[in-house]
Structures are given as C-alpha cells and as structure tokens.
Write an enzyme that holds these catalytic residues in place. Structure first.
Site, PDB file in Angstrom:
ATOM      1  N   MET A  29       0.853  -1.192   0.093  1.00  9.41           N
ATOM      2  CA  MET A  29       0.059  -0.111   0.201  1.00  9.41           C
ATOM      3  C   MET A  29       1.004   1.065  -0.190  1.00  9.41           C
ATOM      4  SD  MET A  29      -2.738  -0.593   2.046  1.00  9.41           S
ATOM      5  CE  MET A  29      -2.796  -0.911   3.281  1.00  9.41           C
ATOM      6  N   HIS A  68       9.037   0.444   3.369  1.00  8.76           N
ATOM      7  CA  HIS A  68      10.107   0.964   4.013  1.00  8.76           C
ATOM      8  C   HIS A  68      10.842  -0.778   4.665  1.00  8.76           C
ATOM      9  CE1 HIS A  68       7.961  -1.688   6.381  1.00  8.76           C
ATOM     10  NE2 HIS A  68       6.710  -0.966   6.859  1.00  8.76           N
ATOM     11  N   HIS A  92       9.394  -3.621   3.485  1.00  4.95           N
ATOM     12  CA  HIS A  92       9.029  -3.974   2.007  1.00  4.95           C
ATOM     13  C   HIS A  92       9.892  -4.026   1.875  1.00  4.95           C
ATOM     14  CE1 HIS A  92       5.536  -1.304   3.219  1.00  4.95           C
ATOM     15  NE2 HIS A  92       5.487  -2.389   3.027  1.00  4.95           N
ATOM     16  N   GLY A  95       3.816 -10.018   4.112  1.00  2.00           N
ATOM     17  CA  GLY A  95       4.969 -10.055   5.501  1.00  2.00           C
ATOM     18  C   GLY A  95       4.377 -10.585   6.762  1.00  2.00           C
ATOM     19  N   LYS A  96       5.113 -11.246   7.363  1.00  2.00           N
ATOM     20  CA  LYS A  96       4.654 -12.051   8.419  1.00  2.00           C
ATOM     21  C   LYS A  96       3.860 -10.829   9.420  1.00  2.00           C
ATOM     22  CE  LYS A  96       6.491 -16.593   8.086  1.00  2.00           C
ATOM     23  NZ  LYS A  96       7.162 -17.518   9.216  1.00  2.00           N
ATOM     24  N   LYS A  97       4.285 -10.285   9.375  1.00  2.00           N
ATOM     25  CA  LYS A  97       4.034  -8.779  10.908  1.00  2.00           C
ATOM     26  C   LYS A  97       2.177  -9.337  10.503  1.00  2.00           C
ATOM     27  CE  LYS A  97       4.220  -4.121  11.099  1.00  2.00           C
ATOM     28  NZ  LYS A  97       2.270  -4.283  11.179  1.00  2.00           N
ATOM     29  N   ASP A  98       1.807  -8.718   9.657  1.00  2.00           N
ATOM     30  CA  ASP A  98       0.777  -9.494   9.538  1.00  2.00           C
ATOM     31  C   ASP A  98       0.264 -10.657   8.844  1.00  2.00           C
ATOM     32  OD1 ASP A  98      -0.769  -7.016   9.002  1.00  2.00           O
ATOM     33  OD2 ASP A  98       1.261  -6.811   7.204  1.00  2.00           O
ATOM     34  N   ARG A 108       2.920   2.704   9.918  1.00  2.00           N
ATOM     35  CA  ARG A 108       2.271   3.804  11.296  1.00  2.00           C
ATOM     36  C   ARG A 108       3.076   4.409  12.167  1.00  2.00           C
ATOM     37  NH1 ARG A 108      -1.781  -0.389  10.709  1.00  2.00           N
ATOM     38  NH2 ARG A 108      -3.823   1.016   9.221  1.00  2.00           N
TER      39      ARG A 108
END
Ligand code: PAF
Length: 292
Positions: free
Chosen positions: A35, A39, A42, A155-158, A195
């Site tokens: 989106m 950073h 990404h 990504g594994k954060k999400d 964020r």
C-alpha cells in the site's frame, strides 16, 4: 531481468509490460503487493522477491492504498503517502514493473463483488476491524488476476493476513505459491510499520515494550507457563504504559488461528499475537513459537 524498471498506472499498461516480458521467456513472475509508504520491511520483501525471481524471472510490485480494507475514513486519510520515495526504493530493490493505479482504475463505481473469508477473518484483528480482510482478499485477488504471478510475497507481521490469503489461494485455486517473509525490526525491537511515524516521541519510546513483552512471554511459555498466563502477563505489562489500550493478546494455532485454551501448556506450534493502541495508533506484532 536487468532492463530499467517500468512504472505503469493503468491495467492496459500493465498488460502491455507483462506481455513484453512474456515474449522474453520469463519463467517466474513474483508479485509484491503493497500500500506504499515503503520502508525497510518492504525492501526485504522486494529483495526476497528478486531472489525468487532469479535472473530469468521478473518482480512486479504494486503500490495501491486500497480503500476497501479500511474501516475508518480517518485511518485511510492519515495513511502516509510517499509515491516518489516508493518508486526509488522499488528501483533500488530490482523491481521490473511497478504498478501504481488509482482507486478509479481499480474499482468500478458500481462494483458489486466481494471476496469474503468466513472463518479465519473473524478472530484477532478481524474481530475489531469488520470488513478489513474482505477488502484485502478482494484487492489481492484482483491483483492476482491482473498480474498472474507464479509467486507472491507477504510479510509475517500481518500474520493473519498471510494465513487468510493462503486459505484464499487454496480454496479458490489460484495457481500461485505464497511466501511469508520474516518481520523486520528496528534495533530496539519495534516491528517496522508505516504507522510508526504517527507515534509521539513518548509512544515511540514505549512501543518496543510490546515486542519485549512477547519475547518474555515466549520464554515463559517454553519454560512451562500456560497460554492464559503468558497472555495475561503481556496484557498487564502493556497496561502499565501510558496512553495504551490493549485490543487483544492471544495464543493461537499458526495455521488455523484457533485459540489455544488458557490452561494449555507447551502446545506447539503456536503463534502469540497482539494488537495494542498507542494513543490512536494501532500497532500489531507477533512471535512464532515453533517446536525446535
Ligand atoms: O499488507 C498490505 O500492505 C495490504 O494489506 C495488501 C496485502 C497490500 C493489500 O492491500
């Protein structure tokens, strides 16, 4: 491929760019949907994509701030937008085609189709963000159809998003291999997120406490504490911080997101996941607990 990156804004231009590469006998086509506000997290996804694509494959990145996955107009409006920096980062990371459509290009004004997952999207972030994952599934399935990648990276954060998209690929027969990329962290442990720039200096100073608490909980769980005990401890530690409101802290099975009962001990593999508001900034993080 080594040619200069092509930046395209319409589906027609995208098709033409993909067709040109297809003529060159490209083997793997690796998609990295984003989106924007790119950073270091990404950049890691894009580099992983470059590696998977190899010399005879291509990397396609998309930058599209998808309105259908936001359930608050304020959150959408305050989402950072940095298209020029995003373009430079994609170039640096070896992207072949950058697709940057606007909302009118992606969605017809009378669109009436949805792509809804009905189990995994009800828990964790889905419980407090109704409609969010339907918006993600809709846009990602559209991107899959437009790009027709062999591979895609998330990504594994999400983590929940990755699990839901794996289910979508399985249940809707998308012939695409999905790859999960490790969370990228600041030196102090805070998971990198678009964020983070919205945190005040005090919130930024306290935010690494989330990962520290998850790490401590993982250790305690491996040493015999129950799932319920470690979740309660993370919650307690977070609530000692100022301006913090805990959305959830939960231990779940990493494949089906089913909650591991509070009294359970030592169940593995497990995922300890949390969402915490620092002021009005909602941060998520998680830690995998896999049997060695
Ligand atoms: O993870 C994200 O940035 C978004 O949810 C995604 C997958 C690009 C869909 O808009």
């Amino acid at each position: 491929m080594l040619a200069a990156m092509r930046r395209v804004e319409t589906k027609r231009e995208l098709r033409a760019a993909l067709a040109m590469n297809a003529q060159k006998g490209v083997r793997r086509r690796v998609l990295v949907p984003t989106m924007g506000a790119l950073h270091a997290g990404h950049a890691a996804l894009l580099r992983q994509a470059r590696e998977i694509a190899g010399d005879d494959g291509i990397v396609v990145a998309s930058v599209f701030l998808n309105p259908t996955q936001f359930n608050s107009a304020g959150d959408l409006a305050s989402y950072p937008r940095t298209p020029d920096d995003d373009t430079s980062l994609c170039e640096t990371c070896g992207v072949d085609i950058l697709f940057m459509p606007d909302a009118a290009e992606m969605y017809m004004p009378d669109r009436s189709m949805n792509v809804e997952e009905t189990q995994l999207s009800r828990v964790l972030c889905g419980a407090s963000r109704p409609g969010h994952f339907a918006g993600v599934c809709l846009v990602v399935s559209k991107l899959f159809n437009m790009v027709q990648p062999t591979d895609a990276i998330f990504g594994k954060k999400d983590y929940q998003q990755l699990v839901i998209l794996r289910r979508m690929v399985r249940d809707l027969d998308f012939p695409i291999q999905l790859h999960g990329a490790p969370i990228v962290r600041e030196p102090d442990g805070l998971a990198i997120s678009s964020r983070n720039v919205r945190l005040s200096s005090q919130q930024r100073a306290e935010a690494p406490g989330l990962y520290a608490a998850l790490n401590k909980a993982r250790k305690a769980y491996l040493e015999g504490a129950s799932a319920g005990e470690v979740c309660a401890e993370v919650r307690r530690e977070m609530e000692t911080l100022s301006e913090v409101r805990v959305d959830y802290v939960q231990m779940v099975h990493p494949d089906n997101l089913q909650e591991i009962g509070g009294g359970e001990k030592g169940v593995q593999p497990a995922l300890l996941a949390a969402a915490v508001y620092f002021g009005d900034v909602r941060l998520i993080d998680n830690i995998e607990i896999f049997a060695e």
